[in-house]
Design a protein around this motif. Structure first.
Motif, PDB file in Angstrom:
ATOM      1  N   ASN A  24      36.021  47.189  47.411  1.00  0.00           N
ATOM      2  CA  ASN A  24      34.599  47.144  47.732  1.00  0.00           C
ATOM      3  C   ASN A  24      34.302  47.408  49.207  1.00  0.00           C
ATOM      4  OD1 ASN A  24      34.561  44.365  45.529  1.00  0.00           O
ATOM      5  ND2 ASN A  24      33.873  46.423  45.014  1.00  0.00           N
ATOM      6  N   ALA A  25      35.075  46.815  50.096  1.00  0.00           N
ATOM      7  CA  ALA A  25      34.740  46.911  51.524  1.00  0.00           C
ATOM      8  C   ALA A  25      35.972  46.602  52.367  1.00  0.00           C
ATOM      9  CB  ALA A  25      33.587  45.959  51.863  1.00  0.00           C
ATOM     10  N   ARG A  26      35.752  46.510  53.660  1.00  0.00           N
ATOM     11  CA  ARG A  26      36.822  46.181  54.598  1.00  0.00           C
ATOM     12  C   ARG A  26      36.293  45.152  55.593  1.00  0.00           C
ATOM     13  NH1 ARG A  26      37.058  50.455  59.496  1.00  0.00           N
ATOM     14  NH2 ARG A  26      34.841  50.907  59.646  1.00  0.00           N
ATOM     15  N   THR A  27      37.186  44.582  56.364  1.00  0.00           N
ATOM     16  CA  THR A  27      36.770  43.607  57.375  1.00  0.00           C
ATOM     17  C   THR A  27      35.993  44.299  58.488  1.00  0.00           C
ATOM     18  OG1 THR A  27      38.882  43.915  58.507  1.00  0.00           O
ATOM     19  CG2 THR A  27      38.733  42.083  56.957  1.00  0.00           C
ATOM     20  N   TRP A  28      35.067  43.570  59.054  1.00  0.00           N
ATOM     21  CA  TRP A  28      34.315  44.053  60.214  1.00  0.00           C
ATOM     22  C   TRP A  28      34.295  43.011  61.328  1.00  0.00           C
ATOM     23  CZ3 TRP A  28      32.256  41.090  56.578  1.00  0.00           C
ATOM     24  CH2 TRP A  28      31.272  40.182  56.932  1.00  0.00           C
ATOM     25  N   TRP A  29      34.898  41.857  61.061  1.00  0.00           N
ATOM     26  CA  TRP A  29      34.870  40.778  62.044  1.00  0.00           C
ATOM     27  C   TRP A  29      36.158  40.779  62.860  1.00  0.00           C
ATOM     28  CZ3 TRP A  29      34.739  40.471  56.781  1.00  0.00           C
ATOM     29  CH2 TRP A  29      35.915  40.058  56.141  1.00  0.00           C
ATOM     30  N   PRO A  30      36.125  40.258  64.080  1.00  0.00           N
ATOM     31  CA  PRO A  30      37.298  40.305  64.960  1.00  0.00           C
ATOM     32  C   PRO A  30      38.421  39.392  64.471  1.00  0.00           C
ATOM     33  CG  PRO A  30      35.548  39.003  65.968  1.00  0.00           C
ATOM     34  CD  PRO A  30      34.952  39.656  64.762  1.00  0.00           C
ATOM     35  N   GLY A  31      39.639  39.835  64.717  1.00  0.00           N
ATOM     36  CA  GLY A  31      40.797  38.989  64.445  1.00  0.00           C
ATOM     37  C   GLY A  31      41.443  39.193  63.098  1.00  0.00           C
ATOM     38  N   GLN A  32      40.771  39.889  62.174  1.00  0.00           N
ATOM     39  CA  GLN A  32      41.342  40.143  60.855  1.00  0.00           C
ATOM     40  C   GLN A  32      41.166  41.611  60.501  1.00  0.00           C
ATOM     41  OE1 GLN A  32      39.335  37.140  58.367  1.00  0.00           O
ATOM     42  NE2 GLN A  32      41.250  36.013  58.342  1.00  0.00           N
ATOM     43  N   SER A  33      42.084  42.121  59.706  1.00  0.00           N
ATOM     44  CA  SER A  33      42.035  43.536  59.340  1.00  0.00           C
ATOM     45  C   SER A  33      42.631  43.709  57.957  1.00  0.00           C
ATOM     46  CB  SER A  33      42.814  44.373  60.366  1.00  0.00           C
ATOM     47  OG  SER A  33      42.852  45.730  59.974  1.00  0.00           O
ATOM     48  N   TYR A  34      41.777  43.964  56.981  1.00  0.00           N
ATOM     49  CA  TYR A  34      42.249  44.249  55.623  1.00  0.00           C
ATOM     50  C   TYR A  34      41.127  44.853  54.782  1.00  0.00           C
ATOM     51  CZ  TYR A  34      40.211  39.546  54.803  1.00  0.00           C
ATOM     52  OH  TYR A  34      39.388  38.446  54.754  1.00  0.00           O
ATOM     53  N   VAL A  35      41.527  45.454  53.687  1.00  0.00           N
ATOM     54  CA  VAL A  35      40.607  45.907  52.654  1.00  0.00           C
ATOM     55  C   VAL A  35      40.459  44.774  51.658  1.00  0.00           C
ATOM     56  CG1 VAL A  35      40.270  47.537  50.756  1.00  0.00           C
ATOM     57  CG2 VAL A  35      41.276  48.320  52.918  1.00  0.00           C
ATOM     58  N   TRP A  36      39.254  44.551  51.146  1.00  0.00           N
ATOM     59  CA  TRP A  36      39.097  43.527  50.120  1.00  0.00           C
ATOM     60  C   TRP A  36      38.280  44.063  48.950  1.00  0.00           C
ATOM     61  CZ3 TRP A  36      33.939  42.181  49.564  1.00  0.00           C
ATOM     62  CH2 TRP A  36      33.111  42.297  50.670  1.00  0.00           C
ATOM     63  N   GLY A  37      38.603  43.534  47.794  1.00  0.00           N
ATOM     64  CA  GLY A  37      37.927  43.927  46.567  1.00  0.00           C
ATOM     65  C   GLY A  37      38.403  43.028  45.439  1.00  0.00           C
ATOM     66  N   VAL A  38      37.837  43.197  44.263  1.00  0.00           N
ATOM     67  CA  VAL A  38      38.125  42.298  43.153  1.00  0.00           C
ATOM     68  C   VAL A  38      39.386  42.731  42.403  1.00  0.00           C
ATOM     69  CG1 VAL A  38      36.653  43.581  41.533  1.00  0.00           C
ATOM     70  CG2 VAL A  38      37.126  41.145  41.137  1.00  0.00           C
ATOM     71  N   GLY A  39      40.210  41.747  42.014  1.00  0.00           N
ATOM     72  CA  GLY A  39      41.400  42.030  41.237  1.00  0.00           C
ATOM     73  C   GLY A  39      41.034  42.508  39.841  1.00  0.00           C
ATOM     74  N   ALA A  40      41.820  43.425  39.297  1.00  0.00           N
ATOM     75  CA  ALA A  40      41.560  43.927  37.946  1.00  0.00           C
ATOM     76  C   ALA A  40      41.579  42.784  36.933  1.00  0.00           C
ATOM     77  CB  ALA A  40      42.599  44.988  37.585  1.00  0.00           C
ATOM     78  N   TYR A  41      42.437  41.792  37.144  1.00  0.00           N
ATOM     79  CA  TYR A  41      42.524  40.669  36.211  1.00  0.00           C
ATOM     80  C   TYR A  41      41.211  39.900  36.150  1.00  0.00           C
ATOM     81  CZ  TYR A  41      42.947  37.419  40.159  1.00  0.00           C
ATOM     82  OH  TYR A  41      42.697  36.689  41.290  1.00  0.00           O
ATOM     83  N   LYS A  42      40.482  39.818  37.290  1.00  0.00           N
ATOM     84  CA  LYS A  42      39.206  39.113  37.320  1.00  0.00           C
ATOM     85  C   LYS A  42      38.130  39.893  36.554  1.00  0.00           C
ATOM     86  CE  LYS A  42      38.398  35.770  39.003  1.00  0.00           C
ATOM     87  NZ  LYS A  42      38.290  34.384  38.503  1.00  0.00           N
ATOM     88  N   MET A  43      38.189  41.220  36.615  1.00  0.00           N
ATOM     89  CA  MET A  43      37.265  42.050  35.843  1.00  0.00           C
ATOM     90  C   MET A  43      37.468  41.826  34.352  1.00  0.00           C
ATOM     91  SD  MET A  43      37.751  45.456  38.215  1.00  0.00           S
ATOM     92  CE  MET A  43      36.817  46.544  37.167  1.00  0.00           C
ATOM     93  N   THR A  44      38.730  41.712  33.958  1.00  0.00           N
ATOM     94  CA  THR A  44      39.038  41.454  32.550  1.00  0.00           C
ATOM     95  C   THR A  44      38.618  40.045  32.160  1.00  0.00           C
ATOM     96  OG1 THR A  44      40.929  42.972  32.690  1.00  0.00           O
ATOM     97  CG2 THR A  44      40.879  41.442  30.828  1.00  0.00           C
ATOM     98  N   GLU A  45      38.913  39.102  33.028  1.00  0.00           N
ATOM     99  CA  GLU A  45      38.615  37.697  32.753  1.00  0.00           C
ATOM    100  C   GLU A  45      37.119  37.459  32.603  1.00  0.00           C
ATOM    101  OE1 GLU A  45      38.624  34.144  35.826  1.00  0.00           O
ATOM    102  OE2 GLU A  45      40.677  34.626  35.241  1.00  0.00           O
ATOM    103  N   ARG A  46      36.309  38.082  33.443  1.00  0.00           N
ATOM    104  CA  ARG A  46      34.861  37.833  33.438  1.00  0.00           C
ATOM    105  C   ARG A  46      34.107  38.668  32.412  1.00  0.00           C
ATOM    106  NH1 ARG A  46      32.533  35.028  37.827  1.00  0.00           N
ATOM    107  NH2 ARG A  46      30.552  36.039  37.296  1.00  0.00           N
TER     108      ARG A  46
END
Length: 377
Positions: free
Chosen positions: A350-372
């Motif tokens: 979905n998005a990436r970090t924009w705040w200082p001190g952290q750096s990663y891509v984040w998004g929902v796990g496929a398992y959560k899409m199945t679960e919900r």
């Protein structure tokens, strides 16, 4: 803890019974001393049949399993308590050799009392507390527009499909709404209707009017092709499913110089297994193309982008692995038991970090899409 004691412990919590029902008693008890079976992936028995999913298992050290399971429980507890200053948390499985796991917690205020409260809530479990925002730098109502979280697309050119592939639209290339450009994800399957759907990021439709629900596929050197209309928009997942309405159908092919074929998806413990073994994730985005990165946290909770918390998140790679137009891509890892180029989906970016001190891509796990919602890749 020896094997018998461990199995008794699991049985007390109902886990052994559930696993025995799924695997069979003989399979469950055949695990070696100090090991326990976990389901790591849902994989197609027939590569061409998305409805032929079977569950893949792996035997993991009992000590490691117990630590990771406890971390999942504590991470959920933190999300449920949702105390003032809590911005999110994630589970960080350790290696199999160490048999450990930890919980990483992000807070908005570096108060001694807040840290003491978290440590008491975690009750001696390994925890890494990090201040993400300080004081007024964070609005407790969250940030309303995910588009604000992705920047720097000006230096990239979108990856356009050269032509339709035998009536199918591959993923990992640009798709367009009335107001935005995003990445087309691989085919998502609806279990009840046995229907294949196009998928991309919900926020790509956010500024469109109610009648602007068409998704198009830009063609290099040609006119865009209408491929479908918006079907469902689960907002917490930032997921938009699109029902095919044209000549092109969704496919499990990810466009790349060496194309990838989706064979299934990882479970929550499958992601933990990848992290324990130091494996990396990959993605193909419409703007930044093919990148790889280390997994930083799983089953994460993200509470600083909206007035609600997003659960079941994956943190991986770095902030340079995603930019405007990459939302809708998927993270994946090779299928170790598949043919060359076969992959299993980890999550939906979905998005990436924009705040200082952290750096990663984040998004929902496929398992959560199945679960919900029951969807699967």
């Amino acid at each position: 803890m020896d094997r018998r004691e461990f199995i008794r412990t699991l049985a007390t919590g109902g886990y052994a019974i559930g696993v025995a029902q799924f695997l069979g008693v003989d399979d469950f008890l055949s695990a070696g001393d100090g090991e326990v079976p976990v389901v790591t992936a849902l994989v197609r028995e027939d590569p061409d049949d998305p409805w032929s999913l079977t569950e893949r298992t792996r035997y993991v050290p009992a000590e490691w399993y117990a630590a990771v399971k406890k971390a999942f429980e504590l991470n959920e507890l933190l999300a449920q308590v949702a105390f003032t200053g809590y911005l999110g948390s994630a589970v960080v499985p350790g290696s199999y050799e160490n048999g450990t796991a930890a919980v990483s917690v992000g807070i908005s205020r570096d108060w001694v009392s807040l840290r003491e409260f978290i440590e008491q809530l975690i009750a001696g479990f390994p925890v890494d507390i990090e201040t993400i925002f300080e004081g007024d730098d964070f609005d407790d109502e969250g940030i309303d527009d995910l588009d604000d979280l992705e920047r720097g697309a000006d230096s990239f050119e979108p990856r356009l499909v050269e032509q339709a592939h035998n009536g199918y639209a591959p993923s990992g290339v640009a798709c367009e709404t009335a107001t935005s450009l995003a990445t087309l994800g691989p085919a998502l399957y609806h279990p009840e209707r046995e229907q294949s759907l196009f998928v991309t990021a919900n926020h790509a439709f956010k500024s469109a009017s109610e009648d602007e629900t068409r998704l198009t596929l830009p063609i290099e050197g040609g006119d865009p092709v209408a491929i479908g209309t918006l079907s469902t928009t689960p907002p917490v997942l930032d997921l938009a499913t699109v029902e095919p309405t044209g000549e092109l159908e969704p496919t499990s092919l990810i466009d790349s110089p060496s194309p990838f074929r989706v064979r299934g998806q990882y479970t929550r413990f499958g992601l933990a297994d990848l992290m324990a073994r130091g494996e990396r994730l990959e993605k193909v985005g419409a703007m930044t193309g093919h990148t790889t990165g280390a997994i930083q946290g799983i089953d994460a909770v993200t509470c600083f982008t909206e007035a609600f918390c997003r659960r079941g998140q994956i943190r991986w790679g770095g902030e340079m692995d995603l930019t405007d137009g990459d939302s809708g891509s998927v993270s994946f890892h090779e299928d170790p038991d598949g043919a060359d180029g076969d992959v299993l989906i980890a999550g939906f970016n979905n998005a990436r970090t924009w705040w200082p001190g952290q750096s990663y891509v984040w998004g929902v796990g496929a398992y959560k899409m199945t679960e919900r919602h029951g969807y699967h890749f």
